[in-house]
Motif scaffolding. Structure first.
Motif, PDB file in Angstrom:
ATOM      1  N   THR A  30       0.837  -1.208   0.000  1.00 36.40           N
ATOM      2  CA  THR A  30       0.000   0.000   0.000  1.00 36.40           C
ATOM      3  C   THR A  30       0.873   1.261   0.000  1.00 36.40           C
ATOM      4  O   THR A  30       0.511   2.253  -0.617  1.00 36.40           O
ATOM      5  CB  THR A  30      -0.954   0.034   1.197  1.00 36.40           C
ATOM      6  N   THR A 302     -12.525   3.244   9.621  1.00 35.27           N
ATOM      7  CA  THR A 302     -12.589   2.519   8.356  1.00 35.27           C
ATOM      8  C   THR A 302     -13.995   2.600   7.767  1.00 35.27           C
ATOM      9  O   THR A 302     -14.167   2.937   6.595  1.00 35.27           O
ATOM     10  CB  THR A 302     -12.238   1.034   8.589  1.00 35.27           C
ATOM     11  N   ILE A 306     -14.537   4.587   4.320  1.00 36.50           N
ATOM     12  CA  ILE A 306     -14.923   3.830   3.134  1.00 36.50           C
ATOM     13  C   ILE A 306     -16.299   4.283   2.641  1.00 36.50           C
ATOM     14  O   ILE A 306     -16.523   4.411   1.441  1.00 36.50           O
ATOM     15  CB  ILE A 306     -14.882   2.316   3.430  1.00 36.50           C
ATOM     16  N   TYR A 592      -8.154   4.550   0.610  1.00 32.72           N
ATOM     17  CA  TYR A 592      -6.827   4.063   0.955  1.00 32.72           C
ATOM     18  C   TYR A 592      -6.644   4.041   2.461  1.00 32.72           C
ATOM     19  O   TYR A 592      -6.268   3.031   3.052  1.00 32.72           O
ATOM     20  CB  TYR A 592      -5.773   4.971   0.305  1.00 32.72           C
ATOM     21  N   PHE A 595      -8.872   1.348   4.209  1.00 30.21           N
ATOM     22  CA  PHE A 595      -8.407  -0.038   4.173  1.00 30.21           C
ATOM     23  C   PHE A 595      -7.113  -0.222   4.963  1.00 30.21           C
ATOM     24  O   PHE A 595      -6.898  -1.252   5.593  1.00 30.21           O
ATOM     25  CB  PHE A 595      -8.262  -0.524   2.733  1.00 30.21           C
ATOM     26  N   LEU A 598      -8.062  -0.492   8.493  1.00 28.33           N
ATOM     27  CA  LEU A 598      -8.722  -1.785   8.720  1.00 28.33           C
ATOM     28  C   LEU A 598      -7.675  -2.885   8.898  1.00 28.33           C
ATOM     29  O   LEU A 598      -7.752  -3.699   9.825  1.00 28.33           O
ATOM     30  CB  LEU A 598      -9.637  -2.119   7.534  1.00 28.33           C
ATOM     31  N   MET A 684     -18.477  -2.685  -0.708  1.00 28.27           N
ATOM     32  CA  MET A 684     -17.409  -2.311   0.224  1.00 28.27           C
ATOM     33  C   MET A 684     -17.598  -3.021   1.561  1.00 28.27           C
ATOM     34  O   MET A 684     -16.626  -3.489   2.173  1.00 28.27           O
ATOM     35  CB  MET A 684     -17.401  -0.785   0.446  1.00 28.27           C
ATOM     36  N   VAL A 688     -14.975  -5.351   3.470  1.00 30.31           N
ATOM     37  CA  VAL A 688     -14.511  -5.133   4.852  1.00 30.31           C
ATOM     38  C   VAL A 688     -14.738  -6.399   5.680  1.00 30.31           C
ATOM     39  O   VAL A 688     -13.848  -6.863   6.405  1.00 30.31           O
ATOM     40  CB  VAL A 688     -15.242  -3.925   5.485  1.00 30.31           C
ATOM     41  N   VAL A 691     -12.226  -8.990   4.740  1.00 28.30           N
ATOM     42  CA  VAL A 691     -10.890  -8.766   5.333  1.00 28.30           C
ATOM     43  C   VAL A 691     -10.886  -9.232   6.793  1.00 28.30           C
ATOM     44  O   VAL A 691      -9.997  -9.960   7.238  1.00 28.30           O
ATOM     45  CB  VAL A 691     -10.494  -7.270   5.245  1.00 28.30           C
TER      46      VAL A 691
END
Lengths: 716, 260
Positions: A30, A302, A306, A592, A595, A598, A684, A688, A691
């Protein structure tokens, strides 16, 4: 020998802490993506037309975001390395016992860290480069309509900066931690600290903490929802601080709930490892409430970031459709030069429906007691009668300033416009507007000297546009039917013509004409203030050229032709670019950061859980001696992981929901924006949850593997 | 007491560890019986194989060869559910380091074996109170291990090993981490459990004092039984038995320094 040892140790720490290592790889990826942003096709393209803004993005915003991300990752690195060094404390003590000097040991630990970092960098840069290329291609294809030529997004400076940043935080973290370890006595290193006292938390203070936490959170929510804008934004800061304190207290207080649950569920107390599972969670919350709270706050951020990013994409995505704009180009400047340029042979294939549009504000009466030639009272009355019952006419309330926005009734917005600019409204000659209608493929409007059209710029009224226009049309139609004139100019009654299509006046959306009166050419020339007249030369790209080259490419070519003229011009592409820039800079950064936070929250939770798991491994051995089956223990671990992730997530969802509601209420002018974004938000949300699930499953699997490793040898 | 019935039979038990390719024999064909209601002590020097023997009986480790029969059933053949059942219900294990879960209260620790086997709470509560009363730990039931003394912890552990009515209690150096007073109290309680409640106990120890509470002692050296002592009940006092134990220990290795 030295290298072999360092290599073996780093290999061991990687395999023992795979989740941490993979998180580092993700972090590097990232970092690279954000640093190589300037090389992405879309940004390079935007750099050509919005160079200032892009420069600002690349030189100010992105480095700030990179530094923030580095800081977050730094804390994660400190935490993970601290845990690893503590695990190896006995080994380090032995090295020192055998006569290794502290500087030598420090160098060895640094070398191990360097090997792990270099491998994480290698993996991360490969992944980052690959992802960056995909993002570049995908965004270029998505928005570029084939005009953005693809170039490799590889950036050497991004690679160097990523490596520098990552190695620096690793070194600083190890430096701090080694210092701490080496300050201990060798005995302390060999035999560890005194056995940690089992902290169960004081029951009374936990209950107080729970109640206090809930109360503070409710207070923070109330401030955010009711006093968002109060005290010039200072209240937001108060709410954020209260939110953080409330979250920490609340999570700490949850220990009480878990303890009560473990002690009181008599019926279930003899059911499997129920009590054990609850006690494990209880212990985790008591010991790690700060980390869990931090994870909860990060997940909340987050959720909000997002949501914000997705909303930006969707709402600007809507604005990027052509909507009411008709023209592809607007040129301003010396009329003679413009005429010469536009009639030039080279420009010919790009110019059609050329419209010289003149506009200016109405002049004021030279003398006498009156302030304006226009009398709006008839129209005002009608609009006031359209106000909702609970809203009063601002003029009777002594209003000095007006608010505009789709959150208030359309009639109120309209009254505001009339009251603020009504004295000297913009005037538009009907001939110009008719040419515009013609270019848009609409029918011309014929108006006499005692008729007018109330023009409302469709680009400025957002979602309220339809309501406002239909209300105006209704008022005008009713008045026309009853032969009533709603306004007068210089004493002359003027009838408003209803149902005239509203189109964008120029290709340039920076033109701030919100409302205007379209009048006959004679009235225009009689009442326009010559000092305020602006002449726009609008034209479209002919459809044959568009069909041959595509709209974007044609506009690009026309821009290149106009460039040497020195004339000021705006094209649909500039607007498109500007909007695209807002989307990219707004959504890219928020998504960005979202995430990134997160992943950090997940890694924090994962590492915390596995730390506790390893510290309490002997308990599972005892359980197995007492006859617990492996499935029972696995089930217990899975439950622990589930709730360990759910506790902060649930609180984050509540706080996040309040935050999103407040953002929708105060930051977005269009209430419908969030609803438009639902499809993307659902995607999204799934990402999430995915993840979180991946981390949760990875943690559970690692923990289960630890149990399998016990191999029924608890006393060895 | 019925000493005639064999509760546990250990037949030609071998256990060899292979570490880095070098085999080490921990048990070298050991054979003995434990009778129902017996209080058997196992003594030996460090590395003599006494803990390995106990761990084999507890199914914590698998023997290389040989058989262990509990009430005539070969426990080496157990796996999965049967093994868990055996561990939970047939044996009670008392560890040197107590092995209490330090995040569970005394009551929760004691009830854990029943929890694991999903037993009924109503009968368990009464039993818990009886055992706790007997062992003198009623007032620490709601405390966490960190809030208890060493002796209290070991008695809570003892209560845990008793709660599921096991056929045999396996104790691995139960007094190892206790001071003299707490060790004596625990041994007295164990003796009472053995004599009044007829519970069979197999205890590994290197403490002659603790061993003097047993009714029979097996001395192990290099993985085989080296000697056996029986207390002459009811004539022999504990002090006399203790003196005989010391004698054997001296013979085994020229004094306790070699035995311990």
């Amino acid at each position: 020998m030295f290298f072999n040892l360092a290599w073996r140790n780093s290999k061991r720490s990687r395999s023992e802490n795979l989740i941490y290592f993979l998180t580092m790889v993700t972090a590097v990826a990232t970092f690279y993506i954000v640093l190589s942003l300037g090389e992405q096709d879309v940004i390079r393209f935007l750099g050509e037309i919005e160079s200032d803004a892009v420069d600002r993005l690349l030189t100010n915003l992105m480095p700030t975001i990179y530094l923030c991300a580095l800081l977050f990752v730094f804390f994660l690195v400190v935490f993970a390395n601290k845990y690893q060094l503590e695990c190896r404390s006995r080994e380090l003590g032995l090295y020192l016992m055998f006569g290794m000097t502290k500087p030598r040991l420090f160098v060895q630990i640094m070398a191990e860290g360097l090997i792990t970092s270099l491998l994480a960098l290698l993996g991360g840069l490969i992944c980052g480069g690959f992802l960056s290329e995909i993002i570049s291609l995908a965004t270029a294809r998505l928005v570029g309509h084939g005009i953005i030529a693809h170039q490799s997004s590889f950036s050497a400076s991004a690679v160097i900066l990523t490596m520098l940043g990552f190695l620096i935080i690793q070194s600083v973290a190890l430096f701090i931690l080694c210092g701490k370890q080496f300050n201990k006595e060798i005995h302390q290193l060999l035999y560890g600290e005194m056995a940690k006292k089992q902290r169960t938390g004081n029951m009374g203070s936990n209950l107080l903490s729970l109640i206090l936490g809930a109360a503070i959170l409710v207070l923070a929510y109330w401030i955010v929802l009711k006093h968002f804008m109060a005290a010039g934004g200072a209240m937001i800061l108060v709410a954020v601080i209260l939110g953080i304190i409330g979250t920490i207290f609340f999570i700490r207080g949850l220990a009480r709930l878990l303890s009560v649950a473990a002690a009181s569920m008599k019926r279930k107390a003899t059911h499997g490892l129920y009590v054990f599972t609850l006690r494990q969670l209880h212990e985790n919350v008591v010991h790690k409430y700060v980390s869990i709270s931090v994870a909860s706050i990060l997940i909340m951020l987050t959720i909000m970031l997002i949501t914000d990013g997705s909303t930006r994409i969707m709402s600007y995505g809507n604005q990027m459709t052509r909507g009411a704009s008709v023209y592809d180009f607007t040129v301003l400047g010396d009329e003679q030069i413009i005429d010469e340029y536009l009639s030039d042979e080279k420009m010919q294939p790009y110019v059609t429906a050329l419209n010289r549009m003149e506009t200016g504000t109405m002049k004021r009466p030279a003398s006498g007691g009156i302030n304006s030639f226009v009398d709006w009272s008839g129209l005002r009355e009608q609009i006031v009668s359209n106000l909702p019952p609970n809203v009063k006419d601002p003029a009777t309330q002594g209003a000095v300033s007006y608010e505009f926005g789709s959150h208030q009734p359309a009639a109120l917005n309209l009254l505001g416009r009339i009251d603020t600019t009504g004295a000297t409204p913009y005037l538009l000659p009907i001939s110009s507007y008719n040419r515009l209608l013609e270019a848009a493929g609409e029918e011309k409007v014929m108006i006499s000297d005692n008729e007018a059209v109330f023009y409302l710029n469709p680009d400025f009224s957002g979602n309220a546009q339809e309501v406002t226009i239909s209300m105006l049309d209704q008022i005008a139609a009713d008045a026309q039917a009853s032969g009533e004139a709603l306004l007068s100019i210089d004493g002359q009654p003027i009838t408003l013509i209803p149902a005239v299509p509203m189109k964008g006046l120029t290709a340039d959306e920076n033109v701030k004409i919100v409302t205007a009166l379209i009048v006959s050419d004679k009235v225009y020339s009689e009442y326009v203030n010559p000092d305020t007249v602006t002449v726009y030369h609008n034209f479209c790209i002919p459809s044959e050229t568009v069909e041959a080259d595509g709209l974007m490419l044609s506009i690009m070519k026309a821009r290149d032709l106009l460039k040497p003229s020195g004339l000021y011009y705006e094209s649909y592409l500039d607007n498109f670019g500007r909007q695209l820039f807002y989307v990219i800079s707004g959504s890219y950064t928020t998504l960005y950061m979202g995430f990134m936070l997160l992943i950090i929250a997940c890694a924090l939770l994962a590492l915390q859980f596995l730390t506790q798991m390893r510290e309490t491994k002997a308990r599972y051995a005892t359980l197995s001696i007492l006859g617990a089956r492996r499935e029972q223990m696995k089930h217990s671990i899975n439950q622990q992981v589930l709730w360990y992730f759910l506790l902060p997530l649930l609180l984050a969802c509540i706080s996040g929901a309040v935050g999103i509601y407040a953002m929708q209420l105060y930051l977005y002018s269009d209430t419908a924006k969030l609803q438009q974004s639902y499809p993307l938000l659902i995607v999204m949300a799934i990402v999430v949850v995915l993840v979180l699930a991946i981390y949760g499953i990875a943690v559970a699997r690692t923990a289960n593997r630890e149990i399998s490793k016990l191999n029924w040898k608890p006393n060895s | 007491m019925n000493y005639k019935e064999k509760l546990l039979e250990v037949r030609d038990l071998h256990k060899a560890y292979t570490k880095e390719g070098v085999p080490t024999k921990a048990l070298n064909g050991i054979t003995f019986d434990v009778l129902n209601g017996e209080y058997l002590g196992i003594m030996g020097a460090s590395g003599s194989g006494k803990t390995t023997l106990l761990n084999c009986i507890a199914t914590v480790i698998k023997p290389t060869s040989g058989q262990i029969l509990l009430s005539g059933v070969n426990i080496s053949s157990f796996d999965g559910g049967k093994l868990a059942e055996y561990r939970g219900n047939k044996i009670g294990y008392l560890f040197q380091d107590f092995a209490l879960l330090d995040n569970l209260t005394g009551r929760e620790n004691i009830l854990l074996p029943l929890s694991i086997h999903n037993m009924d709470i109503s009968t368990a509560e009464k039993k818990l109170n009886d055992i706790a009363g007997f062992l003198g730990i009623t007032d620490v039931l709601s405390k966490f291990p960190a809030q208890m003394s060493g002796g209290q912890k070991q008695r809570v552990a003892a209560a845990r090993s008793l709660i599921s009515n096991p056929d045999i209690i396996l104790a691995d150096e139960p007094t190892g981490a206790l001071d003299t007073k707490a060790a004596r109290l625990l041994m007295e309680k164990l003796q009472e459990i053995n004599q009044k409640h007829g519970r069979t106990i197999l205890m590994v120890t290197h403490d002659p004092n603790a061993a003097s509470f047993c009714s029979r002692i097996l001395f192990i050296q290099d993985g085989v039984i080296f000697h056996e002592l029986r207390r002459k009940i009811p004539n022999e006092t504990r002090e006399e038995f203790y003196a005989r134990i010391l004698q054997v220990m001296a013979q085994m290795g020229g004094g306790s320094a070699n035995v311990l």
